[in-house]
Design an enzyme around this catalytic site. Structure first.
Site, PDB file in Angstrom:
ATOM      1  N   LYS A 162       0.742  -1.075   0.326  1.00 14.13           N
ATOM      2  CA  LYS A 162       0.282  -0.001  -0.320  1.00 14.13           C
ATOM      3  C   LYS A 162       0.982   1.230   0.048  1.00 14.13           C
ATOM      4  O   LYS A 162       2.052   1.430   0.610  1.00 14.13           O
ATOM      5  CB  LYS A 162      -0.682  -0.422   1.619  1.00 14.13           C
ATOM      6  CG  LYS A 162      -2.088   1.151   1.070  1.00 14.13           C
ATOM      7  CD  LYS A 162      -2.919   0.704   2.265  1.00 14.13           C
ATOM      8  CE  LYS A 162      -4.554   1.753   2.489  1.00 14.13           C
ATOM      9  NZ  LYS A 162      -4.972   2.599   0.826  1.00 14.13           N
ATOM     10  N   ALA A 198       9.701   2.544  -1.597  1.00 12.42           N
ATOM     11  CA  ALA A 198       9.529   2.987  -2.764  1.00 12.42           C
ATOM     12  C   ALA A 198      11.279   4.115  -3.133  1.00 12.42           C
ATOM     13  O   ALA A 198      11.648   4.326  -3.355  1.00 12.42           O
ATOM     14  CB  ALA A 198       8.699   4.038  -2.653  1.00 12.42           C
ATOM     15  N   GLY A 232       6.268   0.553   5.605  1.00 11.31           N
ATOM     16  CA  GLY A 232       7.017   0.167   5.295  1.00 11.31           C
ATOM     17  C   GLY A 232       7.569  -0.315   3.090  1.00 11.31           C
ATOM     18  O   GLY A 232       8.074   0.268   3.012  1.00 11.31           O
ATOM     19  N   CYS A 233       6.255   0.404   2.858  1.00 10.34           N
ATOM     20  CA  CYS A 233       6.153   0.595   1.178  1.00 10.34           C
ATOM     21  C   CYS A 233       6.775   1.972   0.817  1.00 10.34           C
ATOM     22  O   CYS A 233       7.535   2.177  -0.301  1.00 10.34           O
ATOM     23  CB  CYS A 233       4.645   1.079   0.750  1.00 10.34           C
ATOM     24  SG  CYS A 233       4.176  -0.566   1.065  1.00 10.34           S
ATOM     25  N   THR A 234       6.987   2.777   1.891  1.00  6.31           N
ATOM     26  CA  THR A 234       7.082   4.371   1.440  1.00  6.31           C
ATOM     27  C   THR A 234       8.816   4.543   1.847  1.00  6.31           C
ATOM     28  O   THR A 234       9.998   4.590   0.673  1.00  6.31           O
ATOM     29  CB  THR A 234       7.497   5.387   2.415  1.00  6.31           C
ATOM     30  OG1 THR A 234       5.997   5.508   2.607  1.00  6.31           O
ATOM     31  CG2 THR A 234       7.473   6.510   2.629  1.00  6.31           C
TER      32      THR A 234
END
Length: 152
Positions: free
Chosen positions: A38, A48, A43-45
């Protein structure tokens, strides 16, 4: 379940600009295809931004970086703008490509079983075959393990 040496499943998905991106558009170059849960989550930030920071080096190696999540295009656009991401994020709200690549995992959320995205990364070679698979990766480490792998 996909394995090394398999032909990577073809797909067509919209990117953050609403443009259709096909896997076959990148024949002749290596593709790093990463699935993440998401936009705008810690974590995704981290993942990315790590990919953002190494993408220039990947491009010099003729590698195309692509992220895929179930998020809407509008979410991807905001995520890219907020963190200055320099690669395409593709929207798979119907989870069709997630299913093709086997990146949906059963998870327990508040005592209820749901299917969520497994944080998986695929390296696809110039001919469209899967060269390597990294399953259930650690968000902050994944960009650098991919870069190390590609340097070898």
């Amino acid at each position: 379940m996909l394995k090394i040496g398999d032909k990577a499943p073809e797909f067509s998905l919209e990117n953050q600009e609403g443009k259709i991106v096909n896997l076959s558009d990148f024949r002749g170059q290596i593709v790093v295809l990463y699935f993440y849960p998401k936009d705008n989550t810690p974590g995704c930030t981290s993942q990315a931004c790590g990919f953002r920071d190494i993408n220039e080096e990947l491009e010099k190696m003729n590698v195309k970086l692509i992220g895929i999540s179930k998020d809407k295009i509008s979410s991807h656009t905001k995520f890219i703008e907020k963190y200055g991401l320099n690669f395409d994020l593709l929207s798979d709200p119907e989870k069709e490509v997630h299913e093709l690549y086997g990146t949906l995992d059963e998870k327990s959320m508040f005592g209820k079983l749901v299917f969520g995205t497994s944080r998986d990364t695929f390296i696809i070679d110039e001919e469209g075959k899967i060269k390597e698979i990294f399953r259930k990766v650690k968000a902050k480490d994944n960009p650098f393990e991919i870069l190390d792998y590609l340097r070898k």
